[in-house]
Design a protein around this motif. Structure first.
Motif, PDB file in Angstrom:
ATOM      1  N   LYS A 103     -19.697  -6.515  -1.775  1.00  0.00           N
ATOM      2  CA  LYS A 103     -19.278  -7.586  -2.354  1.00  0.00           C
ATOM      3  C   LYS A 103     -19.994  -7.917  -3.302  1.00  0.00           C
ATOM      4  O   LYS A 103     -19.265  -7.374  -5.019  1.00  0.00           O
ATOM      5  CB  LYS A 103     -19.184  -8.774  -2.255  1.00  0.00           C
ATOM      6  CG  LYS A 103     -18.969  -9.780  -2.868  1.00  0.00           C
ATOM      7  CD  LYS A 103     -18.539 -11.376  -1.874  1.00  0.00           C
ATOM      8  CE  LYS A 103     -19.163 -12.585  -3.506  1.00  0.00           C
ATOM      9  NZ  LYS A 103     -19.056 -13.698  -2.351  1.00  0.00           N
ATOM     10  N   ASN A 104     -21.159  -7.409  -3.368  1.00  0.00           N
ATOM     11  CA  ASN A 104     -22.062  -6.714  -4.796  1.00  0.00           C
ATOM     12  C   ASN A 104     -22.366  -5.561  -5.276  1.00  0.00           C
ATOM     13  O   ASN A 104     -22.898  -4.718  -4.346  1.00  0.00           O
ATOM     14  CB  ASN A 104     -23.488  -7.149  -4.156  1.00  0.00           C
ATOM     15  CG  ASN A 104     -23.482  -9.193  -4.162  1.00  0.00           C
ATOM     16  OD1 ASN A 104     -23.231  -9.361  -3.065  1.00  0.00           O
ATOM     17  ND2 ASN A 104     -23.338  -9.462  -5.269  1.00  0.00           N
ATOM     18  N   THR A 105     -22.104  -4.906  -6.268  1.00  0.00           N
ATOM     19  CA  THR A 105     -21.699  -3.186  -6.636  1.00  0.00           C
ATOM     20  C   THR A 105     -23.422  -3.152  -6.972  1.00  0.00           C
ATOM     21  O   THR A 105     -23.876  -1.849  -7.051  1.00  0.00           O
ATOM     22  CB  THR A 105     -21.125  -3.118  -7.314  1.00  0.00           C
ATOM     23  OG1 THR A 105     -21.662  -3.794  -9.049  1.00  0.00           O
ATOM     24  CG2 THR A 105     -19.975  -3.218  -7.487  1.00  0.00           C
ATOM     25  N   GLU A 106     -24.075  -4.339  -6.870  1.00  0.00           N
ATOM     26  CA  GLU A 106     -25.355  -4.339  -7.849  1.00  0.00           C
ATOM     27  C   GLU A 106     -26.373  -3.381  -6.517  1.00  0.00           C
ATOM     28  O   GLU A 106     -27.664  -3.031  -6.892  1.00  0.00           O
ATOM     29  CB  GLU A 106     -26.424  -5.523  -7.654  1.00  0.00           C
ATOM     30  CG  GLU A 106     -25.853  -5.492  -9.007  1.00  0.00           C
ATOM     31  CD  GLU A 106     -25.024  -6.839  -9.126  1.00  0.00           C
ATOM     32  OE1 GLU A 106     -23.843  -6.405  -8.146  1.00  0.00           O
ATOM     33  OE2 GLU A 106     -24.295  -7.507  -9.809  1.00  0.00           O
ATOM     34  N   ALA A 107     -25.913  -3.715  -5.559  1.00  0.00           N
ATOM     35  CA  ALA A 107     -26.823  -3.628  -3.688  1.00  0.00           C
ATOM     36  C   ALA A 107     -26.785  -1.780  -3.978  1.00  0.00           C
ATOM     37  O   ALA A 107     -27.780  -0.896  -3.621  1.00  0.00           O
ATOM     38  CB  ALA A 107     -25.801  -3.461  -2.333  1.00  0.00           C
ATOM     39  N   TYR A 108     -25.802  -1.070  -4.788  1.00  0.00           N
ATOM     40  CA  TYR A 108     -26.260   0.249  -4.696  1.00  0.00           C
ATOM     41  C   TYR A 108     -26.819   1.054  -5.881  1.00  0.00           C
ATOM     42  O   TYR A 108     -27.393   1.911  -6.086  1.00  0.00           O
ATOM     43  CB  TYR A 108     -24.706   1.120  -4.231  1.00  0.00           C
ATOM     44  CG  TYR A 108     -23.784   0.909  -5.852  1.00  0.00           C
ATOM     45  CD1 TYR A 108     -23.986   2.321  -6.750  1.00  0.00           C
ATOM     46  CD2 TYR A 108     -22.531   0.426  -5.344  1.00  0.00           C
ATOM     47  CE1 TYR A 108     -23.285   2.938  -7.553  1.00  0.00           C
ATOM     48  CE2 TYR A 108     -21.953   0.930  -6.450  1.00  0.00           C
ATOM     49  CZ  TYR A 108     -21.822   1.852  -7.770  1.00  0.00           C
ATOM     50  OH  TYR A 108     -21.451   1.916  -8.380  1.00  0.00           O
ATOM     51  N   LYS A 109     -26.252   0.144  -6.956  1.00  0.00           N
ATOM     52  CA  LYS A 109     -27.011   0.078  -8.562  1.00  0.00           C
ATOM     53  C   LYS A 109     -28.364   0.328  -8.534  1.00  0.00           C
ATOM     54  O   LYS A 109     -29.082   1.303  -9.134  1.00  0.00           O
ATOM     55  CB  LYS A 109     -26.277  -0.082  -9.378  1.00  0.00           C
ATOM     56  CG  LYS A 109     -24.846  -0.064  -9.675  1.00  0.00           C
ATOM     57  CD  LYS A 109     -24.372  -1.301 -10.524  1.00  0.00           C
ATOM     58  CE  LYS A 109     -22.720  -1.018 -10.915  1.00  0.00           C
ATOM     59  NZ  LYS A 109     -22.245  -1.837 -11.318  1.00  0.00           N
ATOM     60  N   ALA A 110     -28.669  -0.695  -7.575  1.00  0.00           N
ATOM     61  CA  ALA A 110     -30.431  -0.612  -7.928  1.00  0.00           C
ATOM     62  C   ALA A 110     -31.128   0.449  -6.954  1.00  0.00           C
ATOM     63  O   ALA A 110     -32.422   1.339  -7.755  1.00  0.00           O
ATOM     64  CB  ALA A 110     -30.551  -2.194  -7.298  1.00  0.00           C
TER      65      ALA A 110
END
Length: 212
Positions: A103-110
């Motif tokens: 749901k949160n694309t930030e999970a891989y972006k970080a």
């Protein structure tokens, strides 16, 4: 002796920079009142990503990191970790997290953002806090106060040559968690850092009171 010195503060938060300075200068200390910097939950949440960069087969770090994000429970995380532990490198791991369409694309972006920052742990902390802030704000009611702790964490990280060294020396070393990491010639020779509220019974030849 270090033990002849004590630092008093109104709150554990105000002691953070003193604690970070002690760690970075290899000065042994003991903390009374509040949770130590390295034990704090929000610090551990962000550092979980750094642990993954240091060792992408760190199952505990993956579990903590993945379950931070919306829609990822222990079952989903366990299934994903089963695939991640079979990867040959961190880049493949990031690809799997991206392909999971969380749901949160930030999970891989970080993770993707700090893959190339192994030699600059302080910069990695800056980027992680920026990307993870939205999810951490939801988790912690007093996020604005907690966020300031990362200034102290960066001070500690700046003394490490790379993320792996930072994680090994300050996060995974059990002695760092009881705040007596550094050896001295005299056993139990360490300064005392305490909140005024927790100082009852403590004694010292020299006492410093912060922010009077």
């Amino acid at each position: 002796f270090y033990r002849d010195h004590m630092v008093l503060t109104r709150s554990a938060y105000l002691a953070r920079k003193v604690e970070a300075a002690c760690i970075s200068k290899k000065i042994p200390y003991q903390l009374f009142g509040g949770t130590g910097l390295m034990k704090s939950a929000h610090i551990r949440d962000v550092v979980a990503a750094m642990r993954i960069i240091s060792n992408y087969r760190d199952e505990l770090a993956w579990t903590r990191y993945l379950t931070l994000w919306d829609g990822v429970g222990e079952v989903t995380a366990a299934k994903l970790i089963g695939h991640l532990l079979l990867c040959d490198n961190i880049n493949d791991c990031v690809s799997i997290v991206k392909g999971a369409r969380l749901k949160n694309t930030e999970a891989y972006k970080a993770l993707d953002a700090i893959c190339s920052l192994n030699s600059n742990p302080s910069a990695a902390i800056d980027i992680l806090v920026e990307i993870m802030e939205s999810i951490l704000k939801k988790k912690y009611d007093n996020w604005d106060l907690r966020k300031k702790d990362f200034v102290a964490l960066k001070l500690v990280a700046s003394k490490s040559l790379n993320i792996s060294e930072f994680v090994t020396d300050y996060i995974l070393d059990p002695s760092a968690e009881i705040t007596i990491k550094f050896d001295t010639e005299v056993e139990n020779d360490k300064i005392t850092i305490s909140t005024i509220h927790s100082a009852k019974g403590l004694e010292s030849e020299v006492c410093y009171i912060l922010n009077v």
